[in-house]
Structure formats: C-alpha cells, structure tokens
Design an enzyme around this catalytic site. Structure first.
Site, PDB file in Angstrom:
ATOM      1  N   ARG A   1     -15.574   2.913  -4.309  1.00 50.08           N
ATOM      2  CA  ARG A   1     -16.063   0.850  -3.655  1.00 50.08           C
ATOM      3  C   ARG A   1     -15.937   1.063  -2.502  1.00 50.08           C
ATOM      4  O   ARG A   1     -15.287   2.161  -1.605  1.00 50.08           O
ATOM      5  CB  ARG A   1     -14.071   0.540  -3.949  1.00 50.08           C
ATOM      6  CG  ARG A   1     -13.749  -0.769  -3.869  1.00 50.08           C
ATOM      7  CD  ARG A   1     -12.560  -0.917  -4.007  1.00 50.08           C
ATOM      8  NE  ARG A   1     -11.394  -0.646  -2.574  1.00 50.08           N
ATOM      9  CZ  ARG A   1      -9.879  -0.847  -2.799  1.00 50.08           C
ATOM     10  NH1 ARG A   1      -9.566  -1.506  -3.936  1.00 50.08           N
ATOM     11  NH2 ARG A   1      -9.192  -0.041  -1.960  1.00 50.08           N
TER      12      ARG A   1
ATOM     13  N   GLU B   1     -12.429  -8.932  -8.669  1.00 46.76           N
ATOM     14  CA  GLU B   1     -10.988  -9.542  -8.088  1.00 46.76           C
ATOM     15  C   GLU B   1     -10.483 -10.777  -7.792  1.00 46.76           C
ATOM     16  O   GLU B   1      -9.318 -11.645  -6.985  1.00 46.76           O
ATOM     17  CB  GLU B   1     -10.490  -9.038  -6.457  1.00 46.76           C
ATOM     18  CG  GLU B   1     -10.602  -7.361  -6.659  1.00 46.76           C
ATOM     19  CD  GLU B   1     -10.602  -6.880  -5.589  1.00 46.76           C
ATOM     20  OE1 GLU B   1      -9.957  -6.142  -4.691  1.00 46.76           O
ATOM     21  OE2 GLU B   1     -12.141  -6.783  -4.685  1.00 46.76           O
TER      22      GLU B   1
ATOM     23  N   HIS C   1       0.834  -1.450  -0.251  1.00 49.64           N
ATOM     24  CA  HIS C   1       0.320   0.179   0.330  1.00 49.64           C
ATOM     25  C   HIS C   1       0.731   1.150   0.140  1.00 49.64           C
ATOM     26  O   HIS C   1       0.287   2.256  -0.401  1.00 49.64           O
ATOM     27  CB  HIS C   1      -0.893   0.126   0.814  1.00 49.64           C
ATOM     28  CG  HIS C   1      -2.093  -0.836   0.516  1.00 49.64           C
ATOM     29  ND1 HIS C   1      -3.478  -0.202   0.149  1.00 49.64           N
ATOM     30  CD2 HIS C   1      -1.923  -2.643   0.961  1.00 49.64           C
ATOM     31  CE1 HIS C   1      -4.003  -1.531  -0.590  1.00 49.64           C
ATOM     32  NE2 HIS C   1      -3.346  -2.434   0.151  1.00 49.64           N
TER      33      HIS C   1
ATOM     34  N   CYS D   1      -8.655  -1.245 -13.215  1.00 46.73           N
ATOM     35  CA  CYS D   1      -8.093  -0.117 -11.893  1.00 46.73           C
ATOM     36  C   CYS D   1      -6.863  -0.440 -11.281  1.00 46.73           C
ATOM     37  O   CYS D   1      -6.388   0.189  -9.763  1.00 46.73           O
ATOM     38  CB  CYS D   1      -9.026   0.787 -10.825  1.00 46.73           C
ATOM     39  SG  CYS D   1     -10.040  -0.991  -9.394  1.00 46.73           S
TER      40      CYS D   1
ATOM     41  N   ARG E   1       1.481 -11.058  -2.291  1.00 50.70           N
ATOM     42  CA  ARG E   1       2.259 -10.088  -3.330  1.00 50.70           C
ATOM     43  C   ARG E   1       2.640  -9.361  -2.163  1.00 50.70           C
ATOM     44  O   ARG E   1       3.500  -8.541  -2.767  1.00 50.70           O
ATOM     45  CB  ARG E   1       0.832  -9.538  -3.631  1.00 50.70           C
ATOM     46  CG  ARG E   1      -0.487  -8.600  -2.959  1.00 50.70           C
ATOM     47  CD  ARG E   1      -0.606  -7.205  -3.757  1.00 50.70           C
ATOM     48  NE  ARG E   1      -2.223  -7.399  -2.934  1.00 50.70           N
ATOM     49  CZ  ARG E   1      -2.166  -6.023  -2.675  1.00 50.70           C
ATOM     50  NH1 ARG E   1      -1.801  -4.573  -2.742  1.00 50.70           N
ATOM     51  NH2 ARG E   1      -4.057  -5.648  -2.638  1.00 50.70           N
TER      52      ARG E   1
ATOM     53  N   ASN F   1      -4.346  -6.249  -9.386  1.00 50.53           N
ATOM     54  CA  ASN F   1      -3.236  -6.698  -7.720  1.00 50.53           C
ATOM     55  C   ASN F   1      -3.268  -7.655  -7.420  1.00 50.53           C
ATOM     56  O   ASN F   1      -3.159  -8.809  -7.208  1.00 50.53           O
ATOM     57  CB  ASN F   1      -3.089  -5.102  -7.077  1.00 50.53           C
ATOM     58  CG  ASN F   1      -3.023  -4.146  -7.862  1.00 50.53           C
ATOM     59  OD1 ASN F   1      -3.046  -4.174  -8.823  1.00 50.53           O
ATOM     60  ND2 ASN F   1      -2.891  -2.712  -6.834  1.00 50.53           N
ATOM     61  N   ASP F   2      -5.434  -7.369  -6.946  1.00 53.17           N
ATOM     62  CA  ASP F   2      -5.399  -9.342  -6.270  1.00 53.17           C
ATOM     63  C   ASP F   2      -5.722 -10.418  -7.321  1.00 53.17           C
ATOM     64  O   ASP F   2      -4.811 -10.878  -6.234  1.00 53.17           O
ATOM     65  CB  ASP F   2      -7.125  -8.266  -5.254  1.00 53.17           C
ATOM     66  CG  ASP F   2      -6.488  -7.925  -3.767  1.00 53.17           C
ATOM     67  OD1 ASP F   2      -5.167  -7.950  -3.417  1.00 53.17           O
ATOM     68  OD2 ASP F   2      -7.450  -7.178  -3.302  1.00 53.17           O
TER      69      ASP F   2
ATOM     70  N   ARG G   1     -10.978   4.841  -3.098  1.00 57.85           N
ATOM     71  CA  ARG G   1     -10.847   3.800  -2.023  1.00 57.85           C
ATOM     72  C   ARG G   1     -11.198   4.674  -0.637  1.00 57.85           C
ATOM     73  O   ARG G   1     -10.365   5.313  -0.216  1.00 57.85           O
ATOM     74  CB  ARG G   1      -8.752   3.628  -1.944  1.00 57.85           C
ATOM     75  CG  ARG G   1      -8.625   2.938  -3.206  1.00 57.85           C
ATOM     76  CD  ARG G   1      -6.858   2.728  -2.879  1.00 57.85           C
ATOM     77  NE  ARG G   1      -6.076   2.138  -3.898  1.00 57.85           N
ATOM     78  CZ  ARG G   1      -5.636   3.157  -4.452  1.00 57.85           C
ATOM     79  NH1 ARG G   1      -4.662   4.404  -4.406  1.00 57.85           N
ATOM     80  NH2 ARG G   1      -4.592   2.410  -5.451  1.00 57.85           N
TER      81      ARG G   1
END
Lengths: 569, 86
Positions: free
Chosen positions: A332, A431, A189, A502, A465, A454-455, A296
């Site tokens: 989200r 995801e 993050h 995204c 990750r 990413n997920d 987010r």
C-alpha cells in the site's frame, strides 16, 4: 483486588508486574542559582552518570543485539565527551548564574539545530543523537527517571495513557507481555500493531494510569478485556490454567500449518498476513501465511526527521519481497494523515483529520514525494511478485491520476535503464463508500480490489473509530455495510478482478461464511489469526455460504444478521 | 605553530575521519584549532569539527599553541595526508 473491564484489543493471557510509561519529558525551566560552583559540580556528576549509562547500554546492546547497534551508543559516548558543550555550559553557569539543566538544553539544541540544517543526510541525522545524549544529562540533573523500553530486565505489562505507533514498534517482545492504555479502540493503530506483534492488549480503560503503581501485579485477558489489579491467589491460579490452555490451543493450531486453506468442498482461498516492517516477517512464517495482503509502508516514514530516500525505501521493499520467496506482496502506498503524522510533512491542523488531507490525497498533491516511493516499489518488483495499491481512492479521477504518475515513474526508470517487473499488479483500496458504489467502473482500470474495512466501516456508518462513546455503532454486522461489501464483491466477480480484504473483520469467524459466499479470493489479517481462520474455513461449505449471503441480504438489523449467522452455522 | 592541509578522503571530514582527527587532537595538551576561510573551531570537539562540513579537497589550517604544538601539528597533518588511515 480490583477488577476493571476495557476494550479487548489483542488476545492473550498475561500475569506480570506493571510498568508505567512516563509522559514525555516536560520542559526545563530557567532558574537563577546562588552557588555556581555547586551547580558545576552537579553538572560534572550528571556527565559521569550519563557516561556510565552509555557504557552499560553499549555492553547490553552488544549482548542482546549486535555490534552495529552497539556502535550507536559508542558514538553517543563520543558526543558526550565533547569538550565544547561542557566548557560553554560551565562558563555560562558561572557568568549568568543559571541552572545547569537549562544551559545544557539550550546549548545542545543550538548544536542540534546546526546539524538539522545541513544538506548531508548523515550529518542531519546526528541532530537526533545530540538531543538524545544531552537529554540523558538533563535527566540526571533533574533526577528524572529514564525508561528504555528495549532494554527491560524482567517481564512487564506496560501501562500508558496511550501508545504511539512508534512506541509500540519499539517494544521488546521478549519482556513486554502486554499493554494497557486509558484511551483507544479496537482498530486504533496501537491495537492493530499489538495483534501483529502478538502482544496482548486491553485499551480504553479510561484511568488505568491512575489505578496502578509501578510493580503492581496485574492479570489480564486480552480477549475479554478483563483486567485484574492485585489478583488473589485464586485468580492467579485461574489465570495460570487459562495460560496453559492457551498454550495447548496454540499447539493444536500448529497442526494446521502446511494444510490447504479450503472449504470442505474444495474451494480454495488465500489466507494472507498484514505487515508493517520487516520484523513482522517472523510472525508470517510462524503462522504459515500464504502471501502478504497488506504491507503498510508508512512505518518506514515515521519517527524520523526527513523523508526516506528512494534508495532506502528500495532496500526495505526489496528485503521484504526477497524474504517472501515468491509469495505475492500487496504494497500500500503511503497512508499518512488521519491519526498518523510525519514531522517533515506539514498537514496543518484539521477539524476532521479522517476526512481531511490524508493518504492518496497527499500523494497526488506532493507528486515528488509520491514518485520516489513508486520508483522504489517498482525497482523492488524485479525481485518478486508485487501488487501496488492506492489507499483512500474516492473517485475515478484520483485512480487515473495515481496510475498516470505510476506510468511516469516507470518511464523514468526505463530512461535510466533500471529494471522493474512489467508484471506488477495495480489495485486500489476500497475504503470510501463512493469508490464501493462505482466499483464496476473502477474495476476496468485495475487488477485487484482490497477492501480496507476498518475505514470503509467508519465511513459507511459515519462512526469515528477512535471515539469510544460511539464504539458500539462501529458494527461489522450492520446490514448496510454488508450490502455495500457485497456490491463490491459482485462487481469484482463480474469484471474478473481479484477480490481481497485486509481489514480486521477479515478474520471474524462469524462473518467468514459471508466472505467465502461473496467470493473473496484473499483474506489478509494479522498473522496471528491465520491458523484459526484456516481451521474455521476447513469446516465450511461453499454452496451453503453462498446461500447464507442471499439470506443475509434480506435482513434489516444487526441483531437479525447475528442470529441468522448463528443458526445457519 | 600552524600548517595548511587538504582533505583527501572522498567522504570529506565527517563521520569516521572526523572522529579519528578529534581523538588524535585530544591526545595533545596544546590548544588546537581548525581554521577555515570563515570559521575557527576546537579540534578536540567532534561536534564542532563536524559542523564545518568540510568536503573532499577542502583546505584548512591546523593551529596549535602549547608545549607539544610541534608534534601536534606534525602528527595531525600526517594523519590528514594519510587519509586518516581509512
């Protein structure tokens, strides 16, 4: 001179002095003392030092931020002047012959916990103030150096073992030129936030905190991951040239502002930005984002003792939606859990947090919690176009449950005659591989898909990750992953739902032809990448991109995919 | 010296009203306490006053002991009655 290489997390060329971030304060021990009068004198001195700190801080904040922010430190001064804690501390030091730091910490935390337990939100929030003020006194007693990241005097590079998202958010962008950390990966993050904030960063350097002292000159390249401690004059010269080039490149990208995001043959898509707080809107504007593809919301919930109220959330969402002036904002819902935790929401210890109680799984169990957020988002929808998306959906049942709760939230608002837009769009994040595989079914219930790659990558490839030792397996060119994404794209096209992405592979130039060929309608990224992506997009041809997708689908290895994309380009 | 007063401010005795009261109390040399049905705290301590969490219409007694106790009680009670000038 010493050269080390880490994981390139956020691009940028930096030359500046190092500033090490201290680990969080260690606990104060109870010790007995001989001379209680001397201890009381020490305490008096610590109080007066803390007071002068606060006065400086008030003054500086007044100059740098404004009246409202400065008032916080004025209030702190008032708390520091409070006779109660000081008198009690002095009498306890005399009576029990114990050290001042211990006594101050004990008494102030007693007071703070009284405030913690109050019903009134305002008073509750004072607990943190009390702790903050008196830890200042303890810092002076223990001669601990206190760091104020928001009030740095010179340009620095932050050096830390790791940065929490809240620490990253509190960074002063004017003075902090970049950061270097021991751990972390490209998609941790702090790395993601660094890209949004346009601060250069290299992570995963293993022992940078041991190799560097405060004030050491460092040069680093956030794009290659190269870090040089004590650079020679030659290296400094080389970096200064790179820095100039970077500036020129930025200027040439500025020419793309206001240009259409379209291919040579006129196929248009939307290039949107990912944001976390209202502060990121600046970067959206500078980089000419056409929409927000991922807001987010979790930053609103982090770093506090209680959950934000409906009113507070509504204000934040409304502020952002209004500032976007008619550009669509995909919000989200709370994505907490995994590596993001909240003090006031006990998830418990988990063996595998990323496979555990997170995101929509929490929201569907804590409906009270979830509905407050949904009502706040709905209310904000009266002020501009909003799409609402649910993270971590893995089955149709979860999607339908989330939608039913959204309907309940709507009817609650209707009953109270509070307005919201009935044009609000509903979508889900793809995801989890199971959601990707049934995306044809899910499409019947939503207006859009947003691929959280990413997920999706970590789940499809079974690669953590955050784990550096398997980082090379976290591979966006893996044909298995690309086929999965293509499947979702085909289903979206077949059912006519909007298709967005995204994750951080949305701006990978080598992969852009595939996203165009698959038919993505929107690519959302850290705003800093938008103009460069637009530049690449404007050199592509839709038909050729579609052929590249068909060709790619026949390949079996990452290397083949990489080579193929290179040749075809 | 003591006097019973009632809080008239809508937000009760916290935040700004509490700060104003503490400032006023601190300007006297007398020892000043605020007494409610179950607690008694130092009126010169902002934290103690706030921990009372007194709401609108709550009653409390101002108790002052010292050289300027009369003026202290008079001025503080007047302040409460004037809604702390807010």
């Amino acid at each position: 001179m010493k050269k080390i290489t880490g994981i390139a997390a956020s691009k940028g060329i930096v030359i500046a002095k190092a500033l090490k971030l201290m680990p969080l304060n260690s606990a104060v021990l109870k010790c007995s003392i001989d001379d209680s009068e001397k201890e009381c004198k020490k305490l008096e001195l610590a109080f007066s030092k803390a007071k002068s700190d606060l006065q400086t801080l008030t003054q500086k904040t007044l100059e740098n931020c404004g009246k409202e922010e400065a008032a916080i430190f004025e209030a702190h001064e008032l708390l520091l002047d409070d006779p109660e804690i000081r008198q009690r501390a002095e009498s306890q030091i005399r009576a029990e012959k114990v050290n001042a730091s211990y006594v101050i910490e004990l008494i102030s935390s007693e007071f703070a916990s009284v405030f913690d337990q109050m019903d009134d939100e305002y008073l509750k929030a004072r607990a943190a103030d009390i702790r903050d003020v008196y830890s200042r006194v303890v810092d002076h007693l223990e001669q601990r150096v206190r760091q104020d990241l928001s009030l740095l005097n010179e340009e620095v590079i932050l050096i830390a073992h790791d940065l929490t998202p809240s620490q990253t958010a509190s960074i002063n962008k004017e003075k902090t030129k970049g950061f270097l950390t021991n751990i972390g990966g490209k998609t941790s993050h702090s790395a993601i936030m660094a890209r949004t904030m346009e601060i250069a960063a290299v992570v995963g350097l293993k022992s940078i905190t041991e190799s560097v002292e405060d004030g050491d000159l460092i040069a680093f390249n956030g794009e290659s991951g190269e870090v040089i401690i004590h650079p020679t004059d030659e290296v400094i010269k080389e970096y200064k040239i790179k820095l100039e080039n970077e500036k020129t490149e930025k200027q040439s990208l500025q020419l793309l502002k206001g240009q259409k995001s379209q291919t040579l043959d006129g196929h248009r898509i939307e290039l949107a930005g990912n944001i976390g707080t209202i502060a990121d809107l600046q970067s959206l504007k500078v980089n000419d984002a056409e929409a927000v593809g991922l807001y987010r919301t979790e930053f609103l919930f982090m770093d506090r003792k209680t959950m934000p109220t409906e009113e507070e959330q509504y204000q934040s969402y409304k502020d952002i939606v209004e500032a976007l002036e008619g550009k669509e904002c995909l919000i989200r819902t709370l994505d907490i859990g995994g590596d993001k935790r909240l003090d006031y929401l006990d998830i418990g210890d988990e063996e595998n947090p990323f496979l555990g109680f997170r995101a929509i799984r929490i929201c569907l169990k804590r409906i009270d919690f979830f509905k407050i957020q949904l009502r706040a988002i709905l209310r904000a929808s009266a002020y501009g176009p909003i799409g609402i998306m649910f993270p971590m959906i893995s089955s149709l049942r979860e999607l339908l449950e989330a939608k039913a709760i959204l309907e309940e939230a709507k009817s609650e608002l209707r009953a109270k005659e509070i307005k919201y837009s009935d044009k609000i769009k509903i979508g889900l994040m793809i995801e989890v591989p199971s959601a990707a595989l049934i995306s044809d079914v899910l499409a019947d219930h939503v207006d859009f898909f947003s691929l959280g790659t990413n997920d999706l990558t970590q789940y499809a490839l079974a690669v953590d990750r955050m784990n550096e030792s398997v980082e090379e397996l976290y591979d966006p060119f893996n044909p298995g992953l690309l086929r999965l994404i293509n499947l979702v794209a085909e289903n979206a096209k077949k059912k006519g739902v909007k298709l967005a992405m995204c994750g951080s592979i949305a701006h990978r130039h080598e992969l852009l032809p595939l996203w165009i060929g698959m038919g993505f309608d929107e690519l959302s990224m850290s705003p800093v990448h938008i103009l460069l992506t637009r530049q690449v997009l404007r050199s592509l041809n839709l038909q050729k991109c579609q052929q590249m997708v068909s060709g790619m689908l026949k390949l079996g290895s990452s290397k083949e995919v990489k080579d193929y994309l290179k040749i075809k380009k | 010296m003591e006097k019973v007063v009632t809080i008239l401010n809508a937000e009760g005795l916290h935040a700004r009203p509490a700060a104003v009261l503490v400032k006023k109390a601190s300007s006297f040399s007398s020892d000043i306490q605020i007494k409610t049905s179950d607690k008694e705290v130092n009126a010169k301590s902002l934290m103690s006053v706030m921990t009372l969490g007194l709401k609108k219409d709550a009653q409390f007694t101002i108790v002052a002991k010292g050289d300027d106790e009369q003026t202290a009680v008079d001025e503080i009670s007047k302040l409460v009655e004037d809604k702390f000038g807010l």
